[in-house]
Each structure stands twice: as structure tokens, then as C-alpha cells.
Design a protein around this motif. Structure first.
Motif, PDB file in Angstrom:
ATOM      1  N   THR A   1       9.762  84.446  63.373  1.00  0.00           N
ATOM      2  CA  THR A   1       9.016  84.631  62.120  1.00  0.00           C
ATOM      3  C   THR A   1       9.500  85.863  61.353  1.00  0.00           C
ATOM      4  O   THR A   1       9.471  85.881  60.120  1.00  0.00           O
ATOM      5  N   ARG A   2       9.951  86.899  62.056  1.00  0.00           N
ATOM      6  CA  ARG A   2      10.441  88.098  61.355  1.00  0.00           C
ATOM      7  C   ARG A   2      11.738  87.786  60.614  1.00  0.00           C
ATOM      8  O   ARG A   2      11.923  88.176  59.451  1.00  0.00           O
ATOM      9  N   HIS A   3      12.637  87.081  61.288  1.00  0.00           N
ATOM     10  CA  HIS A   3      13.915  86.728  60.671  1.00  0.00           C
ATOM     11  C   HIS A   3      13.692  85.812  59.466  1.00  0.00           C
ATOM     12  O   HIS A   3      14.211  86.067  58.373  1.00  0.00           O
ATOM     13  N   SER A   4      12.946  84.739  59.674  1.00  0.00           N
ATOM     14  CA  SER A   4      12.707  83.788  58.583  1.00  0.00           C
ATOM     15  C   SER A   4      11.820  84.395  57.502  1.00  0.00           C
ATOM     16  O   SER A   4      11.906  84.003  56.329  1.00  0.00           O
ATOM     17  N   GLY A   5      10.982  85.334  57.903  1.00  0.00           N
ATOM     18  CA  GLY A   5      10.131  86.009  56.923  1.00  0.00           C
ATOM     19  C   GLY A   5      10.949  86.743  55.875  1.00  0.00           C
ATOM     20  O   GLY A   5      10.587  86.786  54.690  1.00  0.00           O
ATOM     21  N   ARG A   6      12.080  87.303  56.286  1.00  0.00           N
ATOM     22  CA  ARG A   6      12.959  87.992  55.336  1.00  0.00           C
ATOM     23  C   ARG A   6      13.583  87.008  54.355  1.00  0.00           C
ATOM     24  O   ARG A   6      13.762  87.319  53.174  1.00  0.00           O
ATOM     25  N   LEU A   7      13.915  85.815  54.843  1.00  0.00           N
ATOM     26  CA  LEU A   7      14.454  84.776  53.961  1.00  0.00           C
ATOM     27  C   LEU A   7      13.417  84.371  52.919  1.00  0.00           C
ATOM     28  O   LEU A   7      13.713  84.291  51.720  1.00  0.00           O
ATOM     29  N   LEU A   8      12.191  84.118  53.372  1.00  0.00           N
ATOM     30  CA  LEU A   8      11.135  83.717  52.448  1.00  0.00           C
ATOM     31  C   LEU A   8      10.856  84.826  51.432  1.00  0.00           C
ATOM     32  O   LEU A   8      10.650  84.552  50.241  1.00  0.00           O
ATOM     33  N   ALA A   9      10.853  86.057  51.894  1.00  0.00           N
ATOM     34  CA  ALA A   9      10.581  87.171  50.989  1.00  0.00           C
ATOM     35  C   ALA A   9      11.663  87.283  49.923  1.00  0.00           C
ATOM     36  O   ALA A   9      11.371  87.608  48.760  1.00  0.00           O
ATOM     37  N   HIS A  10      12.903  87.009  50.307  1.00  0.00           N
ATOM     38  CA  HIS A  10      14.007  87.076  49.346  1.00  0.00           C
ATOM     39  C   HIS A  10      13.782  86.120  48.191  1.00  0.00           C
ATOM     40  O   HIS A  10      14.127  86.431  47.034  1.00  0.00           O
ATOM     41  N   PHE A  11      13.194  84.963  48.480  1.00  0.00           N
ATOM     42  CA  PHE A  11      12.941  83.960  47.450  1.00  0.00           C
ATOM     43  C   PHE A  11      11.491  84.014  46.939  1.00  0.00           C
ATOM     44  O   PHE A  11      11.050  83.094  46.249  1.00  0.00           O
ATOM     45  N   ASN A  12      10.802  85.071  47.307  1.00  0.00           N
ATOM     46  CA  ASN A  12       9.415  85.281  46.868  1.00  0.00           C
ATOM     47  C   ASN A  12       8.516  84.099  47.244  1.00  0.00           C
ATOM     48  O   ASN A  12       7.671  83.658  46.463  1.00  0.00           O
ATOM     49  N   ILE A  13       8.727  83.591  48.462  1.00  0.00           N
ATOM     50  CA  ILE A  13       7.902  82.492  48.977  1.00  0.00           C
ATOM     51  C   ILE A  13       6.853  83.079  49.917  1.00  0.00           C
ATOM     52  O   ILE A  13       7.206  83.745  50.892  1.00  0.00           O
ATOM     53  N   LYS A  14       5.602  82.828  49.616  1.00  0.00           N
ATOM     54  CA  LYS A  14       4.512  83.387  50.413  1.00  0.00           C
ATOM     55  C   LYS A  14       3.721  82.241  51.038  1.00  0.00           C
ATOM     56  O   LYS A  14       2.840  81.653  50.410  1.00  0.00           O
ATOM     57  N   VAL A  15       4.069  81.931  52.276  1.00  0.00           N
ATOM     58  CA  VAL A  15       3.438  80.830  53.014  1.00  0.00           C
ATOM     59  C   VAL A  15       3.134  81.325  54.424  1.00  0.00           C
ATOM     60  O   VAL A  15       3.963  82.018  55.026  1.00  0.00           O
ATOM     61  N   PRO A  16       1.965  81.006  54.983  1.00  0.00           N
ATOM     62  CA  PRO A  16       1.654  81.407  56.364  1.00  0.00           C
ATOM     63  C   PRO A  16       2.700  80.864  57.332  1.00  0.00           C
ATOM     64  O   PRO A  16       3.171  79.730  57.183  1.00  0.00           O
ATOM     65  N   MET A  17       3.042  81.678  58.336  1.00  0.00           N
ATOM     66  CA  MET A  17       4.076  81.287  59.286  1.00  0.00           C
ATOM     67  C   MET A  17       3.496  81.169  60.691  1.00  0.00           C
ATOM     68  O   MET A  17       2.565  81.889  61.050  1.00  0.00           O
ATOM     69  N   ILE A  18       4.066  80.235  61.450  1.00  0.00           N
ATOM     70  CA  ILE A  18       3.720  80.099  62.862  1.00  0.00           C
ATOM     71  C   ILE A  18       5.019  80.107  63.663  1.00  0.00           C
ATOM     72  O   ILE A  18       6.071  79.693  63.182  1.00  0.00           O
ATOM     73  N   SER A  19       4.950  80.597  64.874  1.00  0.00           N
ATOM     74  CA  SER A  19       6.131  80.748  65.711  1.00  0.00           C
ATOM     75  C   SER A  19       6.323  79.507  66.586  1.00  0.00           C
ATOM     76  O   SER A  19       5.412  79.082  67.298  1.00  0.00           O
ATOM     77  N   VAL A  20       7.511  78.928  66.516  1.00  0.00           N
ATOM     78  CA  VAL A  20       7.873  77.797  67.378  1.00  0.00           C
ATOM     79  C   VAL A  20       9.278  78.076  67.922  1.00  0.00           C
ATOM     80  O   VAL A  20      10.261  78.023  67.194  1.00  0.00           O
TER      81      VAL A  20
END
Length: 277
Positions: free
Chosen positions: A38-57
Motif C-alpha cells: 500500500t505504501r508503494h502503490s500509495g505513491r503512484l495514486l498520490a502522483h495522479f491525485n487519486i484518493k481511494v481507500p486502500m487494502i493490502s493483498v
């Protein structure tokens, strides 16, 4: 999004500009993003200003998380599954989750995009009509060599993933299993600043990578040319002979034999001798 769906979303393997417009739209509209890290992908989402709840799989909780994801789908919510980079499930977690979701009766929809081994194969210059994707080899040297030896007679292009810490050992094992003269390509850090795609014999690749510590860093795709087809030199099947005779009407014998050899897999010298005879 009128129905609950599990989207399998490919993300960039390096260059963020490779995220497709559709992937960006799906990630921005789903109710949850299921991520390997989630930390790694969270940076990707933040780069594109995407704010969506994340769950770890990830590998260690995928089976347990499947029921949670299915419950979210039952509540009418949609989820996007992403990996750290590239297409999910390709040497990454997700298989158990996707199967469970499908068995529960929900739709699974791919959002295609980057995939490291496909990118490497397309730029390698190796035959791509038939290939076998192996992924990561065993970590232990004995098991690694055994796995490679089992592939030594395969005639299709072989595709491997490898890490910084094992690339030299893997090339040594490939040279031992396939022969040091077998042609191969190392694709490193694809789409990133220091992207490198280098082809040579396995012996040559090993010397090249050992001579430059910088070439041992990053994420690797290793592509190995398949074994040469072994055909019975004493007998040439009628179809190959027919091809040879058609070509011989249009070009000199040596050239006809060479072209026929590429088409049929028989040795050029044997086909040339047949024409002379």
C-alpha cells in the motif's frame, strides 16, 4: 460503474507516463484499491491525485483477504487490484483472489498495460512466435541448475525474471545448463532512466555484467534463445522437399537451401546437398 467488479489494473513498470487513461479512470472511480504494497502503490495514486481507500493483498494474506474482498463486492462496491509494478498476477500475488472472486459469481475485468517480460520480448530480437515464461528461478543454486537443465532442450524462447542479488549466479547457471555459446538477452530497468537491453552469448553476457557493477543493479528480464531443432539428417519430409524445390526455381541453390533451412528447420548443408544430388 453500475455493478460490482474486480478490476485487474496494470500499472507502470518504471515510466509513470505509461499508466493508461483507462487505468487512471478506473483507479479513480473504484471504491477500494487492493495493493501488494500500500505504501508503494500509495505513491503512484498520490502522483495522479487519486484518493481511494486502500487494502493490502500480498503473498502472506491473499487467501484471508479474499473473503473480505468478496464481502465488499456483495455490498455493491468495486475494487481495483494492482501489483507493485506491471500486470498483476505475473510473478505476483492475485491468483487465489481472482479465482475466489470468480467462483463467488462476480465479474473480473482486466485493464491491460505494462508487463516487463512482454516489453523485453518485443525489443529483444529473439523469436516471439513461441516462448515460455518461467518467471523467477529457485533461490538455491542446486534447485536453480536443476530447473534450467530441465529446460535445456526446449526450442522456444525462454523468459526469466531475476533480481539484483542473483543475476550473476543465474547467468552462470544458464551458461552451465544451456552451454556458454547459447545466445541470450538481458533487459534491465525497462522504461527507466538506465534502461539497458544487451544481447550476446551467455558467456559474453556474464563477462559484460561482471565487468560493470552498475549493470548488476535493478530489475532484470533474461531471455534465452531456444535450443536448435534436431531433425533427422538422413530423411527429409516431402513437405520440406516441396518447399526446397519451389524455392530452387526462383533462386540459386545455396540461397534456396538457406531460405528452406529457415522455414523447415533442416540444416542448410543437407538441403543444398539434396538439390545437388
Amino acid at each position: 460503474m453500475s455493478e460490482p467488479v474486480l478490476y485487474i489494473v496494470a500499472t507502470p513498470i518504471g515510466n509513470l507516463a505509461d499508466l493508461s487513461e483507462r487505468a487512471r479512470e478506473v483507479l479513480g472511480r473504484v471504491d477500494h484499491v487492493a495493493a501488494e504494497d500500500t505504501r508503494h502503490s500509495g505513491r503512484l495514486l498520490a502522483h495522479f491525485n487519486i484518493k481511494v481507500p486502500m487494502i493490502s493483498v500480498h503473498d502472506h494474506n491473499e487467501r484471508q483477504r479474499a473473503e473480505h474482498v468478496i464481502n465488499l463486492l456483495r455490498n455493491g462496491e468495486s475494487i481495483a487490484l494492482v501489483s507493485d509494478a506491471g500486470t498483476p498476477l505475473i510473478s505476483d500475488p492475485g491468483f487465489h483472489l481472482v479465482r475466489a472472486v470468480r467462483e463467488a459469481g462476480f465479474r473480473v475485468s482486466p485493464v491491460p498495460g505494462s508487463c516487463a517480460f512482454v516489453a523485453a520480448l518485443s525489443a529483444s530480437g529473439l523469436p516471439s512466435d513461441r516462448f515460455q515464461f518461467i518467471g523467477f528461478l529457485p533461490a538455491k543454486s542446486g534447485a536453480r541448475l536443476q530447473a534450467l537443465e530441465a529446460l535445456s532442450e526446449n526450442t522456444e524462447t525462454l523468459v526469466f525474471y531475476e533480481s539484483t542479488h542473483r543475476i550473476v549466479d543465474s547467468l552462470k547457471a544458464m551458461s552451465e545448463a544451456f552451454g556458454c555459446e547459447r545466445y541470450a538477452v538481458v533487459a534491465r530497468e525497462l522504461t527507466k532512466t538506465f534502461e539497458t537491453i544487451h544481447g550476446d552469448s551467455l558467456e559474453g553476457l556474464l563477462e559484460w555484467i561482471q565487468a560493470d557493477a552498475n549493470q548488476q543493479r535493478g530489475e532484470f528480464v533474461v531471455l534465452v534463445q531456444g535450443a536448435e531443432k534436431v531433425l533427422d539428417d538422413e530423411s527429409i519430409n516431402p513437405e520440406a522437399e516441396r518447399i526446397l524445390r519451389i524455392l530452387a526455381k526462383e533462386m540459386p541453390p545455396k540461397k534456396a537451401a538457406g531460405v528452406a533451412a529457415e522455414i523447415t528447420g533442416y540444416k542448410k548443408n543437407r538441403l543444398y546437398q539434396l538439390l545437388i544430388d
